[in-house]
Design a protein around this motif. Structure first.
Motif, PDB file in Angstrom:
ATOM      1  N   LEU A 117     -27.002   9.710  63.453  1.00  0.00           N
ATOM      2  CA  LEU A 117     -26.835   8.260  63.548  1.00  0.00           C
ATOM      3  C   LEU A 117     -26.603   8.112  65.029  1.00  0.00           C
ATOM      4  O   LEU A 117     -25.395   8.427  65.608  1.00  0.00           O
ATOM      5  CB  LEU A 117     -25.721   7.936  62.754  1.00  0.00           C
ATOM      6  N   ALA A 118     -27.351   7.297  65.801  1.00  0.00           N
ATOM      7  CA  ALA A 118     -27.334   7.042  67.134  1.00  0.00           C
ATOM      8  C   ALA A 118     -27.509   5.574  67.518  1.00  0.00           C
ATOM      9  O   ALA A 118     -28.400   5.191  68.311  1.00  0.00           O
ATOM     10  CB  ALA A 118     -28.032   7.918  67.870  1.00  0.00           C
ATOM     11  N   THR A 119     -27.132   4.648  66.590  1.00  0.00           N
ATOM     12  CA  THR A 119     -27.574   3.233  66.663  1.00  0.00           C
ATOM     13  C   THR A 119     -26.722   2.456  67.575  1.00  0.00           C
ATOM     14  O   THR A 119     -27.262   1.068  67.880  1.00  0.00           O
ATOM     15  CB  THR A 119     -27.557   2.609  65.284  1.00  0.00           C
ATOM     16  N   GLY A 120     -25.966   3.018  68.569  1.00  0.00           N
ATOM     17  CA  GLY A 120     -25.330   2.157  69.430  1.00  0.00           C
ATOM     18  C   GLY A 120     -24.583   1.195  68.908  1.00  0.00           C
ATOM     19  O   GLY A 120     -23.925   1.066  68.010  1.00  0.00           O
ATOM     20  N   ALA A 121     -24.331   0.188  69.670  1.00  0.00           N
ATOM     21  CA  ALA A 121     -23.398  -1.027  69.573  1.00  0.00           C
ATOM     22  C   ALA A 121     -24.459  -2.429  69.835  1.00  0.00           C
ATOM     23  O   ALA A 121     -25.231  -2.327  70.433  1.00  0.00           O
ATOM     24  CB  ALA A 121     -22.308  -1.103  70.453  1.00  0.00           C
ATOM     25  N   ARG A 122     -23.958  -3.282  69.123  1.00  0.00           N
ATOM     26  CA  ARG A 122     -24.619  -4.744  69.302  1.00  0.00           C
ATOM     27  C   ARG A 122     -23.598  -5.756  70.044  1.00  0.00           C
ATOM     28  O   ARG A 122     -22.390  -5.694  69.561  1.00  0.00           O
ATOM     29  CB  ARG A 122     -24.982  -5.632  67.818  1.00  0.00           C
ATOM     30  N   PRO A 123     -23.924  -6.358  70.944  1.00  0.00           N
ATOM     31  CA  PRO A 123     -23.076  -7.300  71.597  1.00  0.00           C
ATOM     32  C   PRO A 123     -22.509  -8.580  70.594  1.00  0.00           C
ATOM     33  O   PRO A 123     -23.308  -8.782  69.805  1.00  0.00           O
ATOM     34  CB  PRO A 123     -23.676  -7.963  72.746  1.00  0.00           C
ATOM     35  N   LEU A 124     -21.160  -8.712  71.077  1.00  0.00           N
ATOM     36  CA  LEU A 124     -20.656  -9.846  70.056  1.00  0.00           C
ATOM     37  C   LEU A 124     -21.252 -11.184  70.627  1.00  0.00           C
ATOM     38  O   LEU A 124     -21.577 -11.268  71.798  1.00  0.00           O
ATOM     39  CB  LEU A 124     -19.184  -9.913  70.389  1.00  0.00           C
ATOM     40  N   THR A 125     -21.208 -12.194  69.736  1.00  0.00           N
ATOM     41  CA  THR A 125     -21.911 -13.437  69.932  1.00  0.00           C
ATOM     42  C   THR A 125     -20.649 -14.509  70.004  1.00  0.00           C
ATOM     43  O   THR A 125     -19.597 -14.152  69.548  1.00  0.00           O
ATOM     44  CB  THR A 125     -22.828 -13.663  68.993  1.00  0.00           C
ATOM     45  N   LEU A 126     -20.804 -15.753  70.701  1.00  0.00           N
ATOM     46  CA  LEU A 126     -19.864 -16.603  70.787  1.00  0.00           C
ATOM     47  C   LEU A 126     -20.288 -17.670  69.376  1.00  0.00           C
ATOM     48  O   LEU A 126     -21.104 -18.107  69.321  1.00  0.00           O
ATOM     49  CB  LEU A 126     -20.234 -17.400  72.103  1.00  0.00           C
ATOM     50  N   ARG A 247     -19.786  -4.374  69.250  1.00  0.00           N
ATOM     51  CA  ARG A 247     -19.357  -3.683  68.081  1.00  0.00           C
ATOM     52  C   ARG A 247     -20.380  -2.616  67.567  1.00  0.00           C
ATOM     53  O   ARG A 247     -21.713  -3.032  67.600  1.00  0.00           O
ATOM     54  CB  ARG A 247     -19.071  -4.636  66.854  1.00  0.00           C
ATOM     55  N   PRO A 248     -19.865  -1.406  67.019  1.00  0.00           N
ATOM     56  CA  PRO A 248     -21.087  -0.471  66.625  1.00  0.00           C
ATOM     57  C   PRO A 248     -21.898  -1.260  65.711  1.00  0.00           C
ATOM     58  O   PRO A 248     -21.534  -1.677  64.830  1.00  0.00           O
ATOM     59  CB  PRO A 248     -19.895   0.590  65.953  1.00  0.00           C
TER      60      PRO A 248
END
Length: 424
Positions: A117-126, A247-248
Protein backbone atom coordinates in the motif's frame (compact mmCIF):
# COMPACT_ATOMS: atom_id res chain seq x y z
CA UNK A 1 2.19 -17.00 17.13
CA UNK A 2 2.51 -15.94 13.48
CA UNK A 3 3.70 -12.35 13.13
CA UNK A 4 1.45 -10.10 11.08
CA UNK A 5 2.52 -9.78 7.49
CA UNK A 6 4.67 -12.95 7.52
CA UNK A 7 4.23 -15.27 4.55
CA UNK A 8 5.77 -18.52 5.78
CA UNK A 9 4.24 -21.65 4.23
CA UNK A 10 5.94 -23.05 1.13
CA UNK A 11 2.66 -23.32 -0.77
CA UNK A 12 1.93 -19.68 -0.01
CA UNK A 13 5.40 -18.68 -1.17
CA UNK A 14 4.94 -20.42 -4.51
CA UNK A 15 1.52 -18.87 -5.09
CA UNK A 16 2.71 -15.44 -4.02
CA UNK A 17 5.69 -15.60 -6.36
CA UNK A 18 3.42 -16.64 -9.24
CA UNK A 19 0.97 -13.81 -8.62
CA UNK A 20 3.81 -11.43 -7.77
CA UNK A 21 3.87 -8.13 -5.96
CA UNK A 22 1.22 -5.52 -6.63
CA UNK A 23 2.04 -1.97 -5.52
CA UNK A 24 -0.93 0.37 -5.16
CA UNK A 25 0.17 3.95 -5.73
CA UNK A 26 2.63 5.29 -8.31
CA UNK A 27 4.10 8.17 -6.36
CA UNK A 28 7.60 8.22 -4.88
CA UNK A 29 6.92 5.42 -2.37
CA UNK A 30 5.28 3.12 -4.91
CA UNK A 31 7.84 3.66 -7.66
CA UNK A 32 10.76 3.22 -5.28
CA UNK A 33 9.25 0.01 -3.90
CA UNK A 34 8.96 -1.48 -7.38
CA UNK A 35 12.51 -0.42 -8.27
CA UNK A 36 13.94 -1.67 -4.96
CA UNK A 37 12.35 -5.08 -5.48
CA UNK A 38 14.22 -5.49 -8.73
CA UNK A 39 17.45 -4.08 -7.34
CA UNK A 40 17.34 -6.48 -4.40
CA UNK A 41 16.67 -9.57 -6.50
CA UNK A 42 12.93 -10.13 -6.73
CA UNK A 43 12.35 -12.27 -9.83
CA UNK A 44 8.57 -12.56 -9.81
CA UNK A 45 6.05 -10.22 -11.43
CA UNK A 46 5.80 -6.62 -10.23
CA UNK A 47 2.72 -4.55 -11.04
CA UNK A 48 2.48 -0.84 -10.24
CA UNK A 49 -1.01 0.70 -10.18
CA UNK A 50 -1.31 4.48 -10.51
CA UNK A 51 -4.56 6.41 -10.22
CA UNK A 52 -3.35 9.31 -12.36
CA UNK A 53 -2.95 9.02 -16.15
CA UNK A 54 0.46 10.70 -16.10
CA UNK A 55 3.82 8.97 -16.11
CA UNK A 56 4.84 8.69 -12.44
CA UNK A 57 6.41 11.93 -11.23
CA UNK A 58 8.14 13.57 -8.29
CA UNK A 59 6.03 16.02 -6.25
CA UNK A 60 8.46 18.59 -4.75
CA UNK A 61 9.07 20.36 -8.11
CA UNK A 62 5.32 21.01 -8.42
CA UNK A 63 5.52 23.93 -5.99
CA UNK A 64 8.67 25.27 -7.64
CA UNK A 65 9.88 24.65 -11.21
CA UNK A 66 6.67 23.16 -12.63
CA UNK A 67 4.45 25.79 -11.02
CA UNK A 68 6.58 28.63 -12.36
CA UNK A 69 6.77 27.17 -15.86
CA UNK A 70 10.48 26.37 -15.60
CA UNK A 71 9.77 22.68 -16.22
CA UNK A 72 6.92 20.89 -17.96
CA UNK A 73 6.84 17.94 -15.60
CA UNK A 74 8.93 16.03 -13.07
CA UNK A 75 8.63 12.47 -14.33
CA UNK A 76 10.86 9.89 -12.65
CA UNK A 77 13.79 8.72 -14.75
CA UNK A 78 12.86 5.05 -14.47
CA UNK A 79 12.87 2.51 -17.28
CA UNK A 80 9.83 0.50 -16.16
CA UNK A 81 9.87 -1.69 -19.26
CA UNK A 82 13.57 -2.43 -18.87
CA UNK A 83 13.02 -3.40 -15.23
CA UNK A 84 10.08 -5.60 -16.24
CA UNK A 85 7.69 -3.59 -14.06
CA UNK A 86 4.13 -3.62 -15.37
CA UNK A 87 2.89 -0.04 -15.10
CA UNK A 88 -0.88 0.47 -15.19
CA UNK A 89 -1.90 4.13 -15.18
CA UNK A 90 -5.32 5.68 -14.70
CA UNK A 91 -6.33 2.76 -12.47
CA UNK A 92 -8.26 3.81 -9.37
CA UNK A 93 -8.25 1.11 -6.69
CA UNK A 94 -11.57 0.90 -4.87
CA UNK A 95 -11.22 -1.95 -2.40
CA UNK A 96 -9.18 -4.80 -0.96
CA UNK A 97 -10.34 -8.39 -0.45
CA UNK A 98 -7.58 -10.22 1.44
CA UNK A 99 -9.38 -13.58 1.43
CA UNK A 100 -9.30 -13.58 -2.36
CA UNK A 101 -5.88 -11.92 -2.56
CA UNK A 102 -7.33 -9.29 -4.86
CA UNK A 103 -7.67 -5.53 -5.03
CA UNK A 104 -10.72 -4.13 -6.76
CA UNK A 105 -10.42 -1.47 -9.43
CA UNK A 106 -12.88 0.21 -11.77
CA UNK A 107 -11.41 -1.98 -14.51
CA UNK A 108 -11.90 -5.19 -12.53
CA UNK A 109 -10.04 -7.16 -9.84
CA UNK A 110 -6.25 -7.43 -9.75
CA UNK A 111 -4.82 -10.52 -8.01
CA UNK A 112 -1.72 -10.26 -5.85
CA UNK A 113 0.65 -12.54 -4.03
CA UNK A 114 2.10 -9.75 -1.91
CA UNK A 115 0.51 -6.30 -1.72
CA UNK A 116 2.17 -2.97 -0.94
CA UNK A 117 0.00 0.00 0.00
CA UNK A 118 1.61 3.24 -1.17
CA UNK A 119 -1.40 5.45 -1.87
CA UNK A 120 0.05 8.55 -0.21
CA UNK A 121 -2.12 11.32 1.17
CA UNK A 122 -4.87 13.60 -0.10
CA UNK A 123 -4.94 17.31 0.69
CA UNK A 124 -7.65 18.52 3.04
CA UNK A 125 -10.27 20.72 1.45
CA UNK A 126 -11.78 23.88 2.86
CA UNK A 127 -15.39 23.21 3.96
CA UNK A 128 -17.81 24.99 1.70
CA UNK A 129 -15.16 25.84 -0.91
CA UNK A 130 -15.43 22.68 -3.00
CA UNK A 131 -16.52 23.51 -6.52
CA UNK A 132 -16.14 27.27 -6.11
CA UNK A 133 -14.44 28.68 -9.23
CA UNK A 134 -10.89 29.83 -8.60
CA UNK A 135 -10.25 27.58 -5.58
CA UNK A 136 -7.19 25.33 -5.95
CA UNK A 137 -5.20 22.63 -4.21
CA UNK A 138 -1.55 21.88 -4.95
CA UNK A 139 -0.86 18.16 -4.80
CA UNK A 140 -0.87 16.81 -8.34
CA UNK A 141 0.60 17.64 -11.72
CA UNK A 142 -2.86 18.69 -12.89
CA UNK A 143 -3.15 21.04 -9.89
CA UNK A 144 0.12 22.71 -10.85
CA UNK A 145 -0.99 22.98 -14.49
CA UNK A 146 -4.17 24.78 -13.43
CA UNK A 147 -2.21 27.20 -11.24
CA UNK A 148 0.49 28.11 -13.76
CA UNK A 149 -1.68 30.56 -15.73
CA UNK A 150 -2.85 32.12 -12.45
CA UNK A 151 0.74 32.96 -11.54
CA UNK A 152 1.61 33.96 -15.11
CA UNK A 153 -1.24 36.49 -15.04
CA UNK A 154 -0.01 38.01 -11.77
CA UNK A 155 -3.39 37.49 -10.11
CA UNK A 156 -4.09 38.48 -6.52
CA UNK A 157 -3.84 35.24 -4.57
CA UNK A 158 -5.15 34.28 -1.15
CA UNK A 159 -3.38 31.30 0.42
CA UNK A 160 -5.26 29.51 3.19
CA UNK A 161 -2.77 27.90 5.56
CA UNK A 162 0.72 28.99 6.62
CA UNK A 163 2.30 25.56 6.77
CA UNK A 164 5.09 24.23 4.58
CA UNK A 165 3.06 24.05 1.36
CA UNK A 166 1.47 27.45 1.98
CA UNK A 167 4.87 29.06 2.42
CA UNK A 168 6.28 27.40 -0.68
CA UNK A 169 3.35 28.44 -2.83
CA UNK A 170 3.45 31.99 -1.45
CA UNK A 171 7.15 32.08 -2.34
CA UNK A 172 6.45 31.03 -5.95
CA UNK A 173 3.54 33.46 -6.26
CA UNK A 174 5.65 36.39 -5.06
CA UNK A 175 8.42 35.37 -7.46
CA UNK A 176 5.82 35.51 -10.23
CA UNK A 177 4.80 39.02 -9.17
CA UNK A 178 1.45 38.17 -7.60
CA UNK A 179 -0.08 40.06 -4.70
CA UNK A 180 -0.20 37.44 -1.95
CA UNK A 181 -2.20 37.26 1.29
CA UNK A 182 -1.75 34.24 3.54
CA UNK A 183 -4.53 33.45 6.02
CA UNK A 184 -3.72 31.22 8.99
CA UNK A 185 -6.24 30.19 11.65
CA UNK A 186 -3.57 29.56 14.28
CA UNK A 187 -1.67 32.34 16.02
CA UNK A 188 1.54 31.63 14.10
CA UNK A 189 3.00 29.95 11.04
CA UNK A 190 3.81 26.23 11.20
CA UNK A 191 1.79 25.88 14.38
CA UNK A 192 1.52 22.12 14.02
CA UNK A 193 5.22 21.61 13.41
CA UNK A 194 7.31 24.06 15.43
CA UNK A 195 7.15 25.83 18.81
CA UNK A 196 6.24 29.52 18.91
CA UNK A 197 9.77 30.80 19.53
CA UNK A 198 11.04 29.06 16.39
CA UNK A 199 8.03 29.89 14.22
CA UNK A 200 8.07 33.59 15.14
CA UNK A 201 11.19 34.58 13.19
CA UNK A 202 10.01 32.45 10.25
CA UNK A 203 6.75 34.37 10.25
CA UNK A 204 8.67 37.58 9.62
CA UNK A 205 9.88 36.21 6.28
CA UNK A 206 6.44 36.78 4.75
CA UNK A 207 6.52 40.57 5.13
CA UNK A 208 10.15 40.69 4.01
CA UNK A 209 9.07 38.96 0.79
CA UNK A 210 6.14 41.33 0.30
CA UNK A 211 3.41 38.85 1.29
CA UNK A 212 0.70 39.80 3.80
CA UNK A 213 0.31 37.32 6.66
CA UNK A 214 -2.90 37.23 8.70
CA UNK A 215 -2.69 34.94 11.73
CA UNK A 216 -5.56 34.11 14.05
CA UNK A 217 -7.80 34.58 11.01
CA UNK A 218 -10.50 32.06 10.19
CA UNK A 219 -12.17 31.74 6.82
CA UNK A 220 -15.95 32.07 7.05
CA UNK A 221 -16.67 31.44 3.37
CA UNK A 222 -15.17 31.53 -0.09
CA UNK A 223 -16.94 32.97 -3.11
CA UNK A 224 -15.73 33.49 -6.62
CA UNK A 225 -13.30 36.39 -6.46
CA UNK A 226 -13.24 36.88 -2.70
CA UNK A 227 -12.61 35.32 0.70
CA UNK A 228 -14.71 36.33 3.70
CA UNK A 229 -13.11 36.05 7.14
CA UNK A 230 -14.94 35.31 10.37
CA UNK A 231 -14.15 38.81 11.71
CA UNK A 232 -15.89 40.45 8.76
CA UNK A 233 -12.88 41.27 6.63
CA UNK A 234 -13.11 40.65 2.92
CA UNK A 235 -10.12 39.72 0.75
CA UNK A 236 -10.12 40.08 -3.02
CA UNK A 237 -8.86 36.91 -4.66
CA UNK A 238 -8.20 36.13 -8.28
CA UNK A 239 -7.40 32.66 -6.95
CA UNK A 240 -7.52 30.86 -3.62
CA UNK A 241 -4.99 28.15 -2.82
CA UNK A 242 -5.81 25.83 0.07
CA UNK A 243 -2.90 24.33 1.99
CA UNK A 244 -4.30 23.19 5.31
CA UNK A 245 -2.75 19.74 5.53
CA UNK A 246 -3.29 16.26 4.17
CA UNK A 247 -4.78 12.96 5.31
CA UNK A 248 -3.69 9.45 4.32
CA UNK A 249 -5.53 8.24 1.22
CA UNK A 250 -6.92 5.12 2.82
CA UNK A 251 -10.72 5.40 2.58
CA UNK A 252 -10.71 2.60 0.03
CA UNK A 253 -9.47 0.19 2.71
CA UNK A 254 -12.70 0.38 4.75
CA UNK A 255 -13.91 -3.11 5.64
CA UNK A 256 -10.73 -4.77 4.41
CA UNK A 257 -9.38 -5.74 7.82
CA UNK A 258 -6.36 -3.47 7.45
CA UNK A 259 -6.05 -1.58 10.73
CA UNK A 260 -6.24 2.20 10.43
CA UNK A 261 -5.32 4.70 13.12
CA UNK A 262 -7.44 7.67 14.23
CA UNK A 263 -5.48 9.81 11.76
CA UNK A 264 -6.53 7.52 8.92
CA UNK A 265 -3.04 6.07 8.50
CA UNK A 266 -2.42 2.37 7.97
CA UNK A 267 -1.02 1.02 11.24
CA UNK A 268 2.20 -0.70 10.18
CA UNK A 269 4.61 -2.54 12.45
CA UNK A 270 8.37 -2.06 12.70
CA UNK A 271 8.81 -4.11 9.52
CA UNK A 272 6.14 -2.04 7.68
CA UNK A 273 3.75 -4.99 7.72
CA UNK A 274 0.05 -4.30 8.19
CA UNK A 275 -2.52 -6.21 10.23
CA UNK A 276 -3.30 -8.35 7.16
CA UNK A 277 -0.74 -11.06 6.29
CA UNK A 278 1.13 -10.43 3.06
CA UNK A 279 0.20 -6.73 2.97
CA UNK A 280 2.77 -3.99 3.58
CA UNK A 281 2.40 -0.22 3.77
CA UNK A 282 4.87 2.57 3.07
CA UNK A 283 5.09 6.33 2.63
CA UNK A 284 2.52 8.99 3.48
CA UNK A 285 -0.33 6.51 3.99
CA UNK A 286 1.34 4.58 6.83
CA UNK A 287 2.42 5.19 10.40
CA UNK A 288 5.14 3.13 12.06
CA UNK A 289 6.49 2.65 15.60
CA UNK A 290 9.80 4.38 16.29
CA UNK A 291 11.95 2.74 18.92
CA UNK A 292 14.30 5.70 18.64
CA UNK A 293 11.61 8.15 19.74
CA UNK A 294 9.24 5.89 21.66
CA UNK A 295 6.29 7.03 19.56
CA UNK A 296 4.30 6.10 16.48
CA UNK A 297 5.23 8.41 13.62
CA UNK A 298 3.29 9.51 10.56
CA UNK A 299 5.77 11.25 8.26
CA UNK A 300 4.44 13.11 5.21
CA UNK A 301 7.77 13.90 3.63
CA UNK A 302 9.77 12.91 0.56
CA UNK A 303 12.64 11.19 2.38
CA UNK A 304 10.27 8.80 4.15
CA UNK A 305 8.85 7.79 0.76
CA UNK A 306 12.40 7.17 -0.45
CA UNK A 307 13.77 5.20 2.53
CA UNK A 308 10.79 3.03 3.49
CA UNK A 309 10.54 1.16 0.17
CA UNK A 310 14.02 -0.29 0.59
CA UNK A 311 12.94 -1.88 3.87
CA UNK A 312 9.66 -3.14 2.40
CA UNK A 313 11.47 -4.73 -0.54
CA UNK A 314 14.04 -6.38 1.73
CA UNK A 315 11.32 -7.78 3.96
CA UNK A 316 9.28 -9.14 1.07
CA UNK A 317 12.35 -11.05 -0.05
CA UNK A 318 13.13 -12.08 3.53
CA UNK A 319 9.65 -13.55 3.89
CA UNK A 320 10.65 -16.11 1.26
CA UNK A 321 8.38 -14.75 -1.44
CA UNK A 322 10.92 -14.60 -4.25
CA UNK A 323 14.56 -13.81 -4.96
CA UNK A 324 17.60 -16.01 -4.75
CA UNK A 325 19.01 -14.73 -1.48
CA UNK A 326 15.85 -14.38 0.61
CA UNK A 327 15.94 -15.47 4.22
CA UNK A 328 14.11 -14.69 7.46
CA UNK A 329 17.28 -13.37 9.09
CA UNK A 330 17.37 -10.56 6.52
CA UNK A 331 14.23 -8.88 7.89
CA UNK A 332 14.79 -5.22 8.56
CA UNK A 333 13.25 -2.81 11.04
CA UNK A 334 12.25 0.65 9.89
CA UNK A 335 13.31 3.32 12.38
CA UNK A 336 14.68 6.30 10.43
CA UNK A 337 15.65 9.77 11.52
CA UNK A 338 12.92 11.69 9.69
CA UNK A 339 14.20 14.37 7.33
CA UNK A 340 12.68 17.04 5.13
CA UNK A 341 13.49 20.35 3.52
CA UNK A 342 11.60 23.40 2.33
CA UNK A 343 12.61 26.26 0.06
CA UNK A 344 10.79 29.43 1.04
CA UNK A 345 11.36 33.15 0.70
CA UNK A 346 14.94 32.73 -0.47
CA UNK A 347 15.88 30.39 2.37
CA UNK A 348 16.71 26.70 2.47
CA UNK A 349 15.14 25.13 5.57
CA UNK A 350 16.05 21.60 6.64
CA UNK A 351 14.87 19.49 9.56
CA UNK A 352 16.02 16.11 10.82
CA UNK A 353 14.68 14.13 13.76
CA UNK A 354 11.55 14.36 15.86
CA UNK A 355 11.07 16.64 18.85
CA UNK A 356 8.47 16.94 21.59
CA UNK A 357 7.25 19.79 23.77
CA UNK A 358 9.31 18.57 26.73
CA UNK A 359 12.62 18.59 24.85
CA UNK A 360 15.16 21.33 25.55
CA UNK A 361 15.52 23.86 22.75
CA UNK A 362 19.00 25.26 22.08
CA UNK A 363 19.61 28.11 19.61
CA UNK A 364 22.65 28.23 17.37
CA UNK A 365 22.96 31.76 16.04
CA UNK A 366 20.67 34.78 15.81
CA UNK A 367 17.23 34.03 14.26
CA UNK A 368 17.23 37.56 12.85
CA UNK A 369 20.31 36.72 10.80
CA UNK A 370 20.34 35.12 7.37
CA UNK A 371 21.42 31.73 8.72
CA UNK A 372 20.78 29.98 12.04
CA UNK A 373 19.77 26.66 13.47
CA UNK A 374 17.96 25.14 16.44
CA UNK A 375 18.65 21.89 18.26
CA UNK A 376 16.42 19.88 20.56
CA UNK A 377 18.00 17.85 23.37
CA UNK A 378 16.55 15.03 25.45
CA UNK A 379 18.50 13.45 28.31
CA UNK A 380 21.70 15.00 26.97
CA UNK A 381 21.24 13.66 23.45
CA UNK A 382 20.35 15.47 20.25
CA UNK A 383 16.92 14.36 18.99
CA UNK A 384 16.24 16.95 16.28
CA UNK A 385 17.81 19.86 14.42
CA UNK A 386 16.30 22.61 12.26
CA UNK A 387 18.78 24.46 10.05
CA UNK A 388 18.15 27.64 8.06
CA UNK A 389 20.94 28.06 5.53
CA UNK A 390 23.30 25.94 7.62
CA UNK A 391 23.50 22.59 5.79
CA UNK A 392 26.57 21.53 7.76
CA UNK A 393 24.61 21.80 11.01
CA UNK A 394 21.91 19.64 9.48
CA UNK A 395 24.29 16.96 8.19
CA UNK A 396 26.32 16.74 11.39
CA UNK A 397 23.24 17.01 13.61
CA UNK A 398 21.52 14.22 11.74
CA UNK A 399 24.47 11.92 12.34
CA UNK A 400 24.42 12.79 16.05
CA UNK A 401 20.72 11.96 16.23
CA UNK A 402 21.38 8.63 14.51
CA UNK A 403 24.25 7.77 16.86
CA UNK A 404 22.48 8.80 20.07
CA UNK A 405 25.74 10.25 21.40
CA UNK A 406 25.79 12.47 24.50
CA UNK A 407 26.48 16.13 23.73
CA UNK A 408 27.58 19.20 25.70
CA UNK A 409 24.70 21.74 25.63
CA UNK A 410 27.11 24.68 25.98
CA UNK A 411 29.02 23.59 22.90
CA UNK A 412 25.79 22.97 21.00
CA UNK A 413 24.76 26.57 21.74
CA UNK A 414 27.96 27.95 20.21
CA UNK A 415 27.35 28.41 16.46
CA UNK A 416 31.10 28.62 15.89
CA UNK A 417 31.54 25.06 17.21
CA UNK A 418 30.87 22.30 14.70
CA UNK A 419 28.09 20.04 15.94
CA UNK A 420 30.28 17.00 15.35
CA UNK A 421 32.63 18.44 18.00
CA UNK A 422 29.96 18.75 20.71
CA UNK A 423 30.03 15.13 21.90
CA UNK A 424 31.21 14.29 25.41
Amino acid sequence: MIRLGRVSEQTQQTEHTRRGVVVVGAGMAGVQTAVALREQGWTGPVTLLGAEPHQPYDRPPLSKAVLLGKAEDSAFDVDFEGLDIELRLGVEVTGLRPAAHEVDTEAGPVPYGVLVLATGARPLTLPGAEGVPGVHLLRTLDDAARLRPVLAAGSAVVVVGAGWIGAEFATAAREAGCEVTVVEAADRVLAGALPAEVAEPMGRWYAQAGAALLTGARVASVEEGRVLLADGRELAAGAVVVGIGARPATDWLAGSGVELGPDGAVVADEHLCTSVPGVYAVGDCASFPSGRYGARLLVHHWDNALQGPRVVAANILAAGSGGADAGADAEQRYDPVPYFWSEQFGRFVQYAGHHGAADTLVWRGDPAAATWSVCWLRDGRLVAVLAVGRPRDLAQGRRLVESGAQVDPAKVADPATALKSTTV
